[in-house]
Scaffold this active site. Sequence first.
Site, short mmCIF file in Angstrom:
data_model
loop_
_atom_site.label_atom_id
_atom_site.label_comp_id
_atom_site.label_asym_id
_atom_site.label_seq_id
_atom_site.Cartn_x
_atom_site.Cartn_y
_atom_site.Cartn_z
N THR A 140 10.18 -7.79 -11.88
CA THR A 140 9.44 -9.02 -12.10
C THR A 140 8.32 -9.14 -11.07
OG1 THR A 140 11.41 -10.04 -12.99
CG2 THR A 140 9.66 -11.54 -12.25
N GLY A 182 0.82 -1.21 0.00
CA GLY A 182 0.00 0.00 0.00
C GLY A 182 0.85 1.26 0.00
N ASN A 234 -6.99 5.21 9.34
CA ASN A 234 -6.56 4.02 10.06
C ASN A 234 -6.57 4.21 11.58
OD1 ASN A 234 -4.43 5.72 8.79
ND2 ASN A 234 -3.09 4.64 10.21
N CYS A 286 6.15 6.15 20.39
CA CYS A 286 7.08 6.39 21.48
C CYS A 286 8.43 6.81 20.92
CB CYS A 286 7.24 5.13 22.33
SG CYS A 286 8.22 5.42 23.80
#
Length: 389
Positions: A240, A71, A154, A328
């Site tokens: 590829t 993604g 998200n 963090c």
Amino acid sequence: MNQIYLDYAATTPVDPRVLDAMMPHFSVSFGNPSSVHRYGQQAEAAIESARETVASSLNCRADEIVFTSCGSESDNLALRGAALAMREKTGAYRIVTSKAEHHAVSKTAEQLERYFGFEVKWLDLDEFGMVQPQNVERALDDKTALVSVMYANNEIGTINPIGEIAEVCHRHGVLFHSDAVQAAAYLPVDVQSLGVDLLSIGGHKFYGPKGVGVLFVRKGTPLIPSQTGGGQENNLRAGTQNVPYIVGLAEALRLTVEEREQRIAHVKPLRDQIIGAVLETIPDSRLTGRMESRLPNHASFAFKDVDGNLLLTLLDAASFACSSGSACKTGNPEPSEVMDAIGLSREWGLGSLRITLGKDSSSNDIKEFLKTLPSLVEKARELAKDKRG
Ligand SMILES: *Cc1c(COP(=O)(O)O)cnc(C)c1O
């Protein structure tokens, strides 16, 4: 492992049916899709069939599908490729994006500004993390090359009005990209009704393998490849092809579209149960994002005076795998950009918690989780108080 997984927005396990579809392409059918001989033809047939499957899931043509390695790569190719191509074509040099994008978009936009001479306009969000189409419209001018706004967030699960934003962009002759990596698991990804020019998805967010993604590129959209070399993927992505993973992504997406309603019916009541119970039983808690326009498997909260990373550790020790928005940084935690963008102060923004559900989430898991969470939030608050002295 007797752990309860509540982090499906981070990644999902590969569906056994997907794994079955992938397996032959590691061994029996191992050819290079670009080779002329039969091994090559067989591999090529496998990716072309996968391309047809993905195209039919997205309601587009097969030659509008580009397979990538994830993604993030799809987002990179969309932003960098469209920005460079539009500047060459029209001289436009502005990129408009939101303050809540995944880093695959926001860091790419920052790089385009810093090293490639583009200018980025960052769109504000409303308090629920939504991008308003009229804000997009105000940000556009005749030097805008591209707008990129995510389909669903998200971190806080908010769904953006992608169709309306696409319409605004097209009225102004500006390209529109949407990161649908998180959305594809539950929302319709019909690129015609969404009206996008470019759309990113990634296999591992919907029970496909990690390390494979798709970029939809509407026919005629100018795009310069990020990765140069051979002529694979319509000359837009050299290298590829990863045949087994591409086959796996296609099968996972096909199943996702086919089973969407059942999957939603399974997770949504559990999500609603979590949201209701947390807000009721935990003092100084709030929902981040909103109840409506929210991914059906996604619950996210902020707890005042809690260190989100500490809470995650306590949850992990109690056998629950969740996530938090704050990264963090060497003992000095910072609230995420999204928490800032929805206007949370530091004392709230540091205490974010994300619970995301999936196929294997059971109502028993949720019962256990809801029984445990309040005391752990309390414990995290006590520990933070001790630390402050
Ligand atoms: C997971 C995710 C990405 C990155 O996808 P990868 O395949 O892990 O590179 C990008 N955008 C959003 C919204 C995501 O949730």
